[in-house]
Design an enzyme around this catalytic site. Structure first.
Site, PDB file in Angstrom:
ATOM      1  N   ARG A  91     110.594  42.885 -36.506  1.00 27.55           N
ATOM      2  CA  ARG A  91     110.728  43.004 -35.056  1.00 27.55           C
ATOM      3  C   ARG A  91     109.416  42.670 -34.354  1.00 27.55           C
ATOM      4  O   ARG A  91     109.370  42.677 -33.116  1.00 27.55           O
ATOM      5  CB  ARG A  91     111.103  44.431 -34.711  1.00 27.55           C
ATOM      6  CG  ARG A  91     112.569  44.624 -34.284  1.00 27.55           C
ATOM      7  CD  ARG A  91     112.749  46.096 -34.057  1.00 27.55           C
ATOM      8  NE  ARG A  91     113.861  46.486 -33.279  1.00 27.55           N
ATOM      9  CZ  ARG A  91     115.015  46.939 -33.787  1.00 27.55           C
ATOM     10  NH1 ARG A  91     115.226  46.925 -35.070  1.00 27.55           N
ATOM     11  NH2 ARG A  91     115.948  47.382 -32.985  1.00 27.55           N
TER      12      ARG A  91
ATOM     13  N   LYS B 282     124.101  42.190 -34.349  1.00 26.79           N
ATOM     14  CA  LYS B 282     123.485  41.925 -35.657  1.00 26.79           C
ATOM     15  C   LYS B 282     124.097  42.806 -36.747  1.00 26.79           C
ATOM     16  O   LYS B 282     124.404  42.329 -37.824  1.00 26.79           O
ATOM     17  CB  LYS B 282     121.968  42.202 -35.626  1.00 26.79           C
ATOM     18  CG  LYS B 282     121.189  41.399 -34.621  1.00 26.79           C
ATOM     19  CD  LYS B 282     119.681  41.616 -34.780  1.00 26.79           C
ATOM     20  CE  LYS B 282     119.235  43.042 -34.548  1.00 26.79           C
ATOM     21  NZ  LYS B 282     119.366  43.525 -33.158  1.00 26.79           N
TER      22      LYS B 282
ATOM     23  N   ARG C 171     124.784  56.903 -29.516  1.00 28.32           N
ATOM     24  CA  ARG C 171     123.383  57.028 -29.948  1.00 28.32           C
ATOM     25  C   ARG C 171     122.504  57.388 -28.769  1.00 28.32           C
ATOM     26  O   ARG C 171     122.684  56.836 -27.684  1.00 28.32           O
ATOM     27  CB  ARG C 171     122.916  55.685 -30.528  1.00 28.32           C
ATOM     28  CG  ARG C 171     123.059  55.605 -32.034  1.00 28.32           C
ATOM     29  CD  ARG C 171     122.882  54.202 -32.525  1.00 28.32           C
ATOM     30  NE  ARG C 171     121.601  53.596 -32.161  1.00 28.32           N
ATOM     31  CZ  ARG C 171     121.204  52.412 -32.592  1.00 28.32           C
ATOM     32  NH1 ARG C 171     121.976  51.721 -33.411  1.00 28.32           N
ATOM     33  NH2 ARG C 171     120.050  51.918 -32.232  1.00 28.32           N
TER      34      ARG C 171
ATOM     35  N   ARG D 249     129.220  51.413 -26.940  1.00 31.14           N
ATOM     36  CA  ARG D 249     129.026  51.504 -28.390  1.00 31.14           C
ATOM     37  C   ARG D 249     129.203  52.938 -28.883  1.00 31.14           C
ATOM     38  O   ARG D 249     128.758  53.888 -28.259  1.00 31.14           O
ATOM     39  CB  ARG D 249     127.627  50.995 -28.741  1.00 31.14           C
ATOM     40  CG  ARG D 249     127.405  50.934 -30.239  1.00 31.14           C
ATOM     41  CD  ARG D 249     126.428  49.884 -30.593  1.00 31.14           C
ATOM     42  NE  ARG D 249     125.052  50.303 -30.377  1.00 31.14           N
ATOM     43  CZ  ARG D 249     124.017  49.639 -30.877  1.00 31.14           C
ATOM     44  NH1 ARG D 249     124.217  48.542 -31.588  1.00 31.14           N
ATOM     45  NH2 ARG D 249     122.799  50.043 -30.648  1.00 31.14           N
TER      46      ARG D 249
ATOM     47  N   ARG E 132     114.385  49.074 -24.216  1.00 30.88           N
ATOM     48  CA  ARG E 132     114.479  48.378 -25.517  1.00 30.88           C
ATOM     49  C   ARG E 132     114.551  46.865 -25.314  1.00 30.88           C
ATOM     50  O   ARG E 132     114.041  46.094 -26.128  1.00 30.88           O
ATOM     51  CB  ARG E 132     115.701  48.867 -26.300  1.00 30.88           C
ATOM     52  CG  ARG E 132     115.557  50.313 -26.745  1.00 30.88           C
ATOM     53  CD  ARG E 132     116.844  50.841 -27.330  1.00 30.88           C
ATOM     54  NE  ARG E 132     117.115  50.279 -28.648  1.00 30.88           N
ATOM     55  CZ  ARG E 132     118.305  50.310 -29.231  1.00 30.88           C
ATOM     56  NH1 ARG E 132     119.333  50.839 -28.624  1.00 30.88           N
ATOM     57  NH2 ARG E 132     118.464  49.810 -30.433  1.00 30.88           N
TER      58      ARG E 132
END
Ligand code: AMP
Length: 213
Positions: free
Chosen positions: A92, A17, A159, A127, A170
């Site tokens: 969300r 996204k 992260r 990532r 998540r």
């Protein structure tokens, strides 16, 4: 003249996204608004909101609706949102979507980027993010031209919430709390679905086609 775009990007964490939001933002000259990025900046700056949000984000949980609704209300009141915007990571939950409706925000498009959970787990482990400018990369799919440094020169980092165990939780949160938004927007005739592709430019082509359809 290009039509007005007030777009919500839906999709699991790591579906792409943020990357797509940045590309659309440049193409249409409208801001990409990421509640996650706003929260991370608040944490970095040690603000009251950041301190309150940190425990939630570090463990992969959602920050309370009232906090993120407040963030979005403030951000959408900025003048650069008048000609459209892209929401990345908001809403969300169904109450967050209802809050947007109650604010009188007329969303024009909702695009869900679909990626299987196994693929997400593989992607998140690669990532890398820049703590200085917020840019995101992937070691395999979207590497920085400077290797382990960001294009801005800063060292890239992982992260805390991209840890595989946190990612799994998540994903559970995504399926339970966020996926019902697909029905929410489908019932309003606004939902378009795009299959996330291996190469980000292939996903971009599908997202552009969905926006222009
Ligand atoms: P993101 O960068 O969108 O993956 O967001 C990172 C983290 O920020 C999430 O795991 C949540 O803890 C928090 N967050 C971002 N957006 C929201 C939202 N709309 N509602 C609740 N929590 C959020």
């Amino acid at each position: 003249m290009k039509r007005e775009i007030k777009l919500i990007l839906l999709g699991a964490p790591g579906a792409g996204k943020g990357t797509q939001a940045e590309i659309i933002s440049k193409k249409y000259s409208i801001p990409a608004i990421s509640t996650g990025a706003i929260i991370r900046a608040a944490i970095k700056n040690g603000t009251e909101m950041g301190l309150a949000a940190k425990a939630y984000t570090d463990s992969g949980a959602l920050v309370p609706d009232s906090v993120v609704i407040g963030i979005i209300k403030e951000r959408l009141a900025e003048p650069d949102c008048e000609r459209g915007f892209i929401l990345d990571g908001f809403p969300r939950t169904v109450p967050q979507a209802s809050a947007l409706d109650e604010m009188g925000v007329e969303i024009t498009d909702v695009i869900s980027i679909e990626v299987a959970d196994e693929k997400i787990l593989e992607r998140m482990s690669g990532r890398r993010v820049c703590k200085n400018c917020g840019a995101t990369y992937h070691v395999k799919y979207n590497p920085s031209p400077l290797g382990d440094k960001c294009a801005c020169g800063e060292e890239l980092t992982v992260r805390a919430d991209d840890d595989p165990e946190v990612v799994k939780s998540r994903l559970v949160t995504y399926h339970e709390m966020t996926e019902p938004l697909k029905d929410y927007y489908a019932s309003k005739g606004k939902l378009k679905t795009v299959e996330g592709q291996e190469k980000l430019e292939d996903t971009t082509a599908l997202v552009s086609a969905a926006l222009e359809a």
